[in-house]
Design an enzyme around this catalytic site. Structure first.
Site, mmCIF file in Angstrom:
data_model
loop_
_atom_site.group_PDB
_atom_site.id
_atom_site.type_symbol
_atom_site.label_atom_id
_atom_site.label_comp_id
_atom_site.label_asym_id
_atom_site.label_seq_id
_atom_site.Cartn_x
_atom_site.Cartn_y
_atom_site.Cartn_z
ATOM 1 C CG HIS A 136 -1.950 0.998 1.310
ATOM 2 N ND1 HIS A 136 -1.704 2.314 1.659
ATOM 3 C CD2 HIS A 136 -3.290 0.910 1.108
ATOM 4 C CE1 HIS A 136 -2.838 2.990 1.658
ATOM 5 N NE2 HIS A 136 -3.818 2.177 1.315
ATOM 6 C CG ASP A 213 0.564 -2.242 6.385
ATOM 7 O OD1 ASP A 213 -0.310 -2.274 7.272
ATOM 8 O OD2 ASP A 213 0.458 -1.553 5.358
ATOM 9 C CD GLN A 216 -6.897 -4.901 4.094
ATOM 10 O OE1 GLN A 216 -7.884 -5.596 4.349
ATOM 11 N NE2 GLN A 216 -7.008 -3.632 3.714
ATOM 12 C CE LYS A 239 -7.268 -0.574 5.969
ATOM 13 N NZ LYS A 239 -8.106 -0.081 4.864
ATOM 14 C CB CYS A 377 -3.523 3.339 -1.729
ATOM 15 S SG CYS A 377 -4.639 4.714 -1.455
#
Length: 419
Positions: A136, A213, A216, A239, A377
């Site tokens: 991202h 990261d 998600q 999220k 993104c």
């Protein structure tokens, strides 16, 4: 403090999943869009919020809001207690060793920028940072800015046609100049779940720190910092069925002691003199100014809400929804999946021959179905996969098989209209 809606701090998983009951907890799912029941399949961008989270945030403002850490009156003490309990909810959720390893930020983007600024101060020209082509922009741009400012080399690990990371190439890229590996734990475009253990083996063999990261992955798969052994991990609240404006940076061990602060101001200092400063101990050293108090408490509530449900059952449910949709889409002429990794998360990016993703999304909206369209993104990944944009359907705990079928039916109608 009695105003905050509460279940047990740990949450007792309930199995099997009762999807109709879960859906009843989300007020927005009762909406209609263009006269059709809302089918919300834009969860990779942001998930909807259960009543428990909504009331938790509202309860802060209704009953005990005050600034944290700075007052001795009752409301300040109650707000501080709830705020720090939310930090412990995060610690438990990701199985960090200590709450002092948990920094509240305003999202994954700020968390990565914080790390780029602070970690980056110790880097010099010629040092290298490895990222991947599936990142991202939030895990690209801060490192690009840092690299340009300090003369660093930003190196890119490739992904194959299925959207899987090239692990042998990654291993070959690591050398004596490598100072950090920063890679998505789960791709927001492809759904690929990277093998974190394999990445850690590569990094540890060379003594290189790792950032994952988890924007998600934190919502879709269990994450365990002590088992994983990474140095840094970030995720975001919105999220995770929580509020926007709140995120987390996890930093293992003494990293936060060693790194300089990101921003200066109130709360992050112990003493201020005319000629010198003494910083507060972590994590407050990295939380300058008034934090997003109600949002952090809402994140804690979202974590406790999610902990009510068996994570393995949630994963199985989401995978079944994705498989149902993929099977239906396979019968639609001209539709191509972008990202077919094994054991991927419940995200489907796709292109339709002769149709722009924006047009697909707008037609699906006419049937009440919310999907995302664009480059998500992730422009380097789009170019690498040979597309400029995709449409994306992403699933969550509250979605149903009937909604997966409705999505496929609407996609067939979109194709008939567009082609």
């Amino acid at each position: 403090m009695t105003a905050q809606p509460e279940n047990s701090r740990t949450g007792t998983p309930t199995a099997p999943l009762n999807i109709p009951a879960i859906r009843d907890e989300f007020p927005i799912l009762q909406r209609e869009i263009n006269g059709k029941p809302l089918v919300y399949l834009d969860n990779a961008a942001s998930a909807q919020k259960p009543e428990f989270v909504i009331e938790s945030v509202a309860g802060v403002y209704r009953s005990y809001y005050a600034n944290v850490h700075r007052g001795l009156h009752t409301l300040a003490n109650e707000s501080t207690e709830a705020f720090e309990l939310a930090r412990d909810d995060v610690r438990r959720f990701i199985n960090a060793a200590r709450t002092e390893e948990i920094v509240f930020t305003r999202g994954s983007t700020e968390a990565i920028n914080l790390l780029a600024h602070s970690f980056g101060q110790g880097l010099k020209a010629g040092d290298e940072i490895i990222i991947s082509r599936m990142e991202h922009h939030s895990n690209i741009v801060p490192w690009r800015i840092l690299a340009d400012a300090k003369g660093l080399t930003l190196r890119w690990a490739d992904v194959n046609a299925a959207g899987e990371l090239d692990y042998p190439q990654l291993a070959d890229m690591v050398n004596g100049d490598t100072k950090l590996i920063a890679i998505s734990h789960m791709s927001n475009v492809l759904g690929t779940i990277n093998h974190a253990e394999r990445i850690m083996e590569i990094a540890r063999s060379a003594g290189v720190p790792v950032l994952f990261d988890g924007s998600q992955s934190a919502v879709h798969i269990p994450v365990d910092m002590q088992a994983l052994g990474c140095d840094f991990f970030v995720f975001t609240g919105h999220k995770l069925y929580g509020p926007s404006g709140i995120g987390v940076l996890y930093a293992r061990g003494d990293w936060l002691d060693r790194l300089p602060p990101f921003m200066g101001g109130g709360e992050m200092i112990a003493d201020v003199y005319e000629d010198r400063l003494t910083f507060a101990d972590p994590p407050h050293k990295f939380e300058a100014g008034t934090p997003p108090i109600a949002d952090a408490i809402g994140l804690g509530a979202a974590i406790r809400w999610l902990e009510r449900h068996d994570r393995a059952a949630v994963m199985e449910h989401e995978r079944a929804l994705m498989d149902r949709a993929v099977t239906g889409m396979a019968a639609i002429e001209g539709v191509r999946m972008i990202g077919t990794a094994q054991d991927k998360g419940a995200i489907i990016s796709f292109a339709m021959e002769g149709a722009h993703p924006h047009d697909i999304a707008q037609i699906l909206d006419k049937y009440g179905i919310a999907v995302r369209a664009g480059h998500h993104c992730a422009q380097p990944l789009m170019r690498h996969m040979g597309v400029s944009a995709t449409a994306r359907a992403s699933f969550a705990i509250y979605n149903t098989i009937e909604e997966a079928d409705a999505f496929v039916d609407a996609l067939k109608k979109a194709r008939d209209f567009l082609i």
